[in-house]
Design a protein around this motif. Structure first.
Motif, short mmCIF file in Angstrom:
data_model
loop_
_atom_site.label_atom_id
_atom_site.label_comp_id
_atom_site.label_asym_id
_atom_site.label_seq_id
_atom_site.Cartn_x
_atom_site.Cartn_y
_atom_site.Cartn_z
N GLU A 100 -5.81 -0.36 46.21
CA GLU A 100 -4.80 0.32 47.00
C GLU A 100 -3.96 -0.72 47.73
O GLU A 100 -4.50 -1.61 48.40
CB GLU A 100 -5.48 1.26 47.99
CG GLU A 100 -6.23 2.39 47.28
CD GLU A 100 -7.16 3.15 48.21
OE1 GLU A 100 -7.49 2.61 49.28
OE2 GLU A 100 -7.55 4.27 47.86
N ASN A 213 -14.22 9.27 53.36
CA ASN A 213 -14.92 9.05 52.10
C ASN A 213 -16.43 8.98 52.33
O ASN A 213 -16.89 8.46 53.34
CB ASN A 213 -14.43 7.75 51.45
CG ASN A 213 -14.76 7.65 49.98
OD1 ASN A 213 -15.93 7.63 49.60
ND2 ASN A 213 -13.75 7.58 49.15
N LYS A 215 -18.54 7.12 50.81
CA LYS A 215 -19.14 5.85 50.41
C LYS A 215 -19.90 5.17 51.53
O LYS A 215 -20.65 4.23 51.31
CB LYS A 215 -18.05 4.91 49.87
CG LYS A 215 -17.52 5.31 48.50
CD LYS A 215 -16.53 4.29 48.00
CE LYS A 215 -16.04 4.67 46.60
NZ LYS A 215 -15.04 3.69 46.08
N ASP A 220 -16.06 2.90 58.02
CA ASP A 220 -15.99 4.37 58.06
C ASP A 220 -17.03 4.95 59.01
O ASP A 220 -16.78 5.96 59.67
CB ASP A 220 -16.18 4.94 56.65
CG ASP A 220 -14.97 4.67 55.76
OD1 ASP A 220 -13.89 4.39 56.31
OD2 ASP A 220 -15.11 4.75 54.52
N ARG A 245 -16.60 15.15 54.30
CA ARG A 245 -16.71 13.99 53.41
C ARG A 245 -16.33 14.37 51.99
O ARG A 245 -16.56 15.50 51.56
CB ARG A 245 -18.13 13.43 53.45
CG ARG A 245 -18.52 12.89 54.82
CD ARG A 245 -19.93 12.32 54.83
NE ARG A 245 -20.25 11.69 56.11
CZ ARG A 245 -20.69 12.36 57.17
NH1 ARG A 245 -20.88 13.68 57.09
NH2 ARG A 245 -20.93 11.74 58.30
N HIS A 246 -15.79 13.40 51.27
CA HIS A 246 -15.36 13.63 49.88
C HIS A 246 -15.64 12.37 49.07
O HIS A 246 -15.97 11.31 49.63
CB HIS A 246 -13.87 13.98 49.84
CG HIS A 246 -13.00 12.91 50.43
ND1 HIS A 246 -12.54 11.83 49.71
CD2 HIS A 246 -12.55 12.72 51.71
CE1 HIS A 246 -11.83 11.04 50.50
NE2 HIS A 246 -11.82 11.55 51.71
N GLY A 248 -13.47 10.80 47.07
CA GLY A 248 -12.29 9.99 46.80
C GLY A 248 -11.49 10.42 45.60
O GLY A 248 -10.47 9.81 45.28
N THR A 249 -11.91 11.47 44.90
CA THR A 249 -11.18 11.98 43.75
C THR A 249 -10.38 13.22 44.15
O THR A 249 -10.68 13.86 45.16
CB THR A 249 -12.14 12.35 42.61
OG1 THR A 249 -12.99 13.44 43.06
CG2 THR A 249 -13.01 11.16 42.23
N LEU A 253 -11.32 16.21 46.80
CA LEU A 253 -10.39 16.56 47.87
C LEU A 253 -10.00 18.03 47.80
O LEU A 253 -9.85 18.70 48.83
CB LEU A 253 -9.13 15.69 47.78
CG LEU A 253 -9.26 14.23 48.25
CD1 LEU A 253 -7.98 13.46 47.94
CD2 LEU A 253 -9.57 14.15 49.73
N ASN A 274 -7.70 7.58 54.96
CA ASN A 274 -7.07 6.80 53.89
C ASN A 274 -5.69 7.38 53.57
O ASN A 274 -5.54 8.59 53.44
CB ASN A 274 -7.97 6.85 52.65
CG ASN A 274 -7.40 6.10 51.47
OD1 ASN A 274 -6.46 6.54 50.85
ND2 ASN A 274 -8.00 4.96 51.15
N TYR A 276 -3.90 7.47 50.80
CA TYR A 276 -3.81 8.21 49.55
C TYR A 276 -4.52 9.55 49.66
O TYR A 276 -4.09 10.55 49.09
CB TYR A 276 -4.38 7.35 48.41
CG TYR A 276 -3.49 6.18 48.12
CD1 TYR A 276 -2.48 6.25 47.18
CD2 TYR A 276 -3.63 4.99 48.83
CE1 TYR A 276 -1.64 5.19 46.93
CE2 TYR A 276 -2.79 3.91 48.61
CZ TYR A 276 -1.80 4.01 47.66
OH TYR A 276 -0.96 2.95 47.44
N HIS A 277 -5.60 9.58 50.40
CA HIS A 277 -6.28 10.85 50.64
C HIS A 277 -5.42 11.73 51.55
O HIS A 277 -5.42 12.96 51.40
CB HIS A 277 -7.65 10.59 51.26
CG HIS A 277 -8.51 9.70 50.42
ND1 HIS A 277 -9.55 8.95 50.93
CD2 HIS A 277 -8.48 9.43 49.09
CE1 HIS A 277 -10.11 8.26 49.96
NE2 HIS A 277 -9.49 8.54 48.83
#
Length: 356
Positions: A100, A213, A215, A220, A245-246, A248-249, A253, A274, A276-277
């Motif tokens: 990113e 995320n 992860k 985070d 929480r997700h 990242g895809t 989302l 993030n 992009y999120h």
């Protein structure tokens, strides 16, 4: 891209010069790695690497036998016009062009600062360095390409623990995991998230949510801690906070956004970690007929140039790439000091600016 050593040389000759410098420094004694690895390390195309290797073969420095690796025939004599550059290794999970942009824009400034002070920045890419058991891959890397210091970006606990245990000069871009005495440079995620919660509460929101995320990176975790702290300080106002929480895809989302939308009552403001999120969530809300900020307010923890192309200029926290590069450079220089006191590990936490 590596830093050129001669002002007007072609790119392939610059790459040949860089490889010759590494050979002079003792690297590649067991044979050169493949073209793909060299291209990723030097941030150039494989075609450029191929041309550089051809130049070194013409100078009888290398020999390539079909079906076998390229081996060193002759180590170039020491240069008299100036000393060879020392090396700083940057370890990444993926090539820079696949990461990113907001998380890598400081690399060019950092590379320039290092070069001005006699260091070159070498990029080493591989998922094996960030696996659950990266010891073998990291040991092979450190033995084959010895560097004066290492910079770890996007690193997990296992990767950080290996460098901590070896005592190698190392700087984390991000936050060191708990119990690991490694110097690091990061945005103060805890303070930023705490400020974000207070800012949203100050705008009249009482039902807040953090989108992050799964992860579980150290930064985070600090974000979640700071966000909840910020809400708890205003507990008397009836404020509540939830964490979503997700993976990242876009699919994760989408599922998460559906859960948020179905809540009754649902949150009125989301703090998204993030960029992009953030864009993904904003688009998914629009698909469901919800407008930002009319129906739901969004605030982003990180910045990225792509956010300028949204219909509504997003609220976000901004830390300049130059500021981050200077902090990382200073911390690397600290780690390289002879006899540096490792008991006083250097931690640099940068405070970003809020763009409303």
């Amino acid at each position: 891209m590596f830093t050129p050593s001669t002002k007007y040389a072609t790119l392939s000759r610059q790459v040949a010069h860089a490889l010759a410098e590494r050979i002079r420094g003792g690297a590649f004694s067991g044979g050169l790695p493949g073209e793909r690895w060299l291209a990723e390390s030097l941030q150039v195309s494989r075609r450029t690497v191929r041309a550089a290797l051809a130049l070194l073969r013409e100078e009888k420095m290398l020999e390539t036998i079909p079906g076998q690796e390229t081996r060193v025939l002759r180590v170039p004599s020491p240069r008299t016009e100036r000393p060879a550059l020392r090396s700083i290794g940057l370890i990444l999970p993926d090539p820079v062009d696949q990461l990113e942009p907001y998380s890598t824009v400081f690399f060019d400034s950092l590379r320039a600062l290092l070069y001005e002070n006699g260091y070159r920045l070498e990029t080493h890419v591989g998922h094996s360095f960030f696996s659950r058991r990266p010891g073998a891959a990291l040991a092979k890397l450190a033995a084959r390409f010895p560097c004066d210091a290492w910079i770890l970006a996007f690193s997990n606990r296992a990767c950080q623990s290996w460098f901590h245990g070896r005592g190698l000069p190392t700087v984390i871009v991000g936050t060191a995991h708990e119990g690991l005495a490694l110097p690091f440079v990061d945005v103060d995620m805890r303070a930023t998230a705490r400020h974000a919660a207070q800012f949203l509460l100050g705008k009249g929101h009482r039902r807040l949510a953090l989108v992050i995320n799964e992860k579980n990176r150290a930064g985070d975790r600090l974000t979640e801690q700071g966000f909840l702290e910020g809400v708890q300080k205003s507990a008397g106002t009836g404020a509540t906070a939830q964490v979503f929480r997700h993976a990242g895809t876009m699919d994760s989302l989408r599922r998460m956004t559906d859960r948020i939308v179905r809540l009754a009552p649902r949150p009125t403001a989301l703090f998204v970690a993030n960029p992009y999120h953030y864009m993904g969530v904003a688009g998914l809300l629009a698909e469901r007929g919800l407008k930002v900020p009319r129906d739901l307010s969004l605030l982003c923890r990180d910045d990225d140039y792509c956010l300028r192309y949204l219909p509504v200029d997003p609220g976000r926290y901004v830390c300049s790439p130059e500021k981050r590069a200077r902090a990382i450079f200073a911390t690397v220089m600290w780690a390289l000091r002879p006899g540096a006191d490792r008991a006083e590990t250097k931690h640099v936490l940068l405070l970003p600016d809020l763009v409303e």
